[in-house]
Write a protein that holds these residues in place. Structure first.
Motif, PDB file in Angstrom:
ATOM      1  N   LEU A 158       0.829  -1.210   0.000  1.00  0.00           N
ATOM      2  CA  LEU A 158       0.000   0.000   0.000  1.00  0.00           C
ATOM      3  C   LEU A 158       0.863   1.259   0.000  1.00  0.00           C
ATOM      4  O   LEU A 158       0.579   2.217  -0.716  1.00  0.00           O
ATOM      5  N   ALA A 159       1.928   1.276   0.782  1.00  0.00           N
ATOM      6  CA  ALA A 159       2.818   2.439   0.808  1.00  0.00           C
ATOM      7  C   ALA A 159       3.445   2.672  -0.560  1.00  0.00           C
ATOM      8  O   ALA A 159       3.588   3.814  -1.000  1.00  0.00           O
ATOM      9  N   THR A 160       3.816   1.606  -1.245  1.00  0.00           N
ATOM     10  CA  THR A 160       4.387   1.745  -2.590  1.00  0.00           C
ATOM     11  C   THR A 160       3.335   2.270  -3.565  1.00  0.00           C
ATOM     12  O   THR A 160       3.604   3.168  -4.359  1.00  0.00           O
ATOM     13  N   THR A 161       2.126   1.738  -3.484  1.00  0.00           N
ATOM     14  CA  THR A 161       1.038   2.182  -4.355  1.00  0.00           C
ATOM     15  C   THR A 161       0.741   3.664  -4.151  1.00  0.00           C
ATOM     16  O   THR A 161       0.502   4.401  -5.111  1.00  0.00           O
ATOM     17  N   LEU A 162       0.776   4.117  -2.908  1.00  0.00           N
ATOM     18  CA  LEU A 162       0.423   5.502  -2.593  1.00  0.00           C
ATOM     19  C   LEU A 162       1.620   6.447  -2.552  1.00  0.00           C
ATOM     20  O   LEU A 162       1.480   7.614  -2.203  1.00  0.00           O
ATOM     21  N   THR A 182       8.966  -1.115  -6.468  1.00  0.00           N
ATOM     22  CA  THR A 182       9.906  -0.110  -6.951  1.00  0.00           C
ATOM     23  C   THR A 182       9.182   1.199  -7.246  1.00  0.00           C
ATOM     24  O   THR A 182       8.003   1.214  -7.573  1.00  0.00           O
ATOM     25  N   PHE A 183       9.914   2.272  -7.091  1.00  0.00           N
ATOM     26  CA  PHE A 183       9.454   3.604  -7.452  1.00  0.00           C
ATOM     27  C   PHE A 183      10.706   4.417  -7.714  1.00  0.00           C
ATOM     28  O   PHE A 183      11.819   3.970  -7.417  1.00  0.00           O
ATOM     29  N   LYS A 184      10.530   5.594  -8.275  1.00  0.00           N
ATOM     30  CA  LYS A 184      11.713   6.378  -8.654  1.00  0.00           C
ATOM     31  C   LYS A 184      12.492   6.821  -7.411  1.00  0.00           C
ATOM     32  O   LYS A 184      11.913   7.031  -6.332  1.00  0.00           O
ATOM     33  N   GLN A 185      13.791   6.965  -7.585  1.00  0.00           N
ATOM     34  CA  GLN A 185      14.641   7.441  -6.498  1.00  0.00           C
ATOM     35  C   GLN A 185      14.115   8.787  -6.030  1.00  0.00           C
ATOM     36  O   GLN A 185      13.780   9.660  -6.838  1.00  0.00           O
ATOM     37  N   THR A 186      14.033   8.968  -4.724  1.00  0.00           N
ATOM     38  CA  THR A 186      13.417  10.158  -4.152  1.00  0.00           C
ATOM     39  C   THR A 186      14.299  10.733  -3.057  1.00  0.00           C
ATOM     40  O   THR A 186      14.809   9.992  -2.217  1.00  0.00           O
ATOM     41  N   ILE A 187      14.435  12.041  -3.049  1.00  0.00           N
ATOM     42  CA  ILE A 187      15.198  12.718  -2.005  1.00  0.00           C
ATOM     43  C   ILE A 187      14.257  13.059  -0.854  1.00  0.00           C
ATOM     44  O   ILE A 187      13.161  13.578  -1.065  1.00  0.00           O
ATOM     45  N   LEU A 188      14.709  12.757   0.351  1.00  0.00           N
ATOM     46  CA  LEU A 188      13.976  13.119   1.556  1.00  0.00           C
ATOM     47  C   LEU A 188      14.737  14.230   2.268  1.00  0.00           C
ATOM     48  O   LEU A 188      15.958  14.169   2.404  1.00  0.00           O
ATOM     49  N   GLN A 209      10.430  15.519   4.752  1.00  0.00           N
ATOM     50  CA  GLN A 209       9.609  15.990   3.632  1.00  0.00           C
ATOM     51  C   GLN A 209      10.049  15.219   2.393  1.00  0.00           C
ATOM     52  O   GLN A 209      11.246  15.047   2.156  1.00  0.00           O
ATOM     53  N   VAL A 210       9.079  14.782   1.617  1.00  0.00           N
ATOM     54  CA  VAL A 210       9.356  14.059   0.379  1.00  0.00           C
ATOM     55  C   VAL A 210       9.511  15.068  -0.745  1.00  0.00           C
ATOM     56  O   VAL A 210       8.655  15.929  -0.933  1.00  0.00           O
ATOM     57  N   LYS A 211      10.617  14.996  -1.468  1.00  0.00           N
ATOM     58  CA  LYS A 211      10.869  15.886  -2.588  1.00  0.00           C
ATOM     59  C   LYS A 211      10.555  15.134  -3.888  1.00  0.00           C
ATOM     60  O   LYS A 211      11.373  14.403  -4.399  1.00  0.00           O
ATOM     61  N   HIS A 212       9.317  15.288  -4.385  1.00  0.00           N
ATOM     62  CA  HIS A 212       8.895  14.598  -5.620  1.00  0.00           C
ATOM     63  C   HIS A 212       9.460  15.297  -6.823  1.00  0.00           C
ATOM     64  O   HIS A 212       9.655  16.435  -6.910  1.00  0.00           O
TER      65      HIS A 212
END
Length: 104
Positions: free
Chosen positions: A47-51, A77-83, A101-104
């Motif tokens: 669920l966390a990956t889906t959302l 998997t999801f794209k590399q993300t900076i926190l 904070q998630v930097k999309h």
């Protein structure tokens, strides 16, 4: 506080909890358009990956206990993300809350 449970297997609503079996991303996008407070996702794995695309802040809870197995934080998997680290709270028993904070 309104509570939702996303499930592929449960079929019966629980007291004061709305059971949802439809697309979680569409449901969360709709909730974000409504007035109210923050939305909390308390889960991991699928669920966390889906959302993930809808997550603005990640709060990691670290317990001073190693279980050896469990549900991964993200399962997929999801794209590399900076926190970006924002705050933390460390309790006397070693329990920690880490806010990013998630930097999309």
């Amino acid at each position: 506080m309104q509570q939702y449970v996303f499930s592929r297997t449960l079929r019966e609503n629980l007291d004061n909890i709305e059971l949802i079996s439809t697309d979680p991303v569409a449901v969360v996008k709709d909730l974000k358009q409504q007035q109210g407070k923050d939305i909390w996702l308390c889960d991991g794995g699928d669920l966390a990956t889906t959302l993930f695309s809808e997550i603005d802040e990640l709060i990691l809870k670290v317990n001073p206990l190693l279980l050896g197995a469990g549900i991964p934080l993200f399962a997929g998997t999801f794209k590399q993300t900076i926190l970006e680290f924002t705050t933390s709270k460390i309790y006397n028993n070693g329990f920690m809350l880490l806010h990013y904070q998630v930097k999309h």
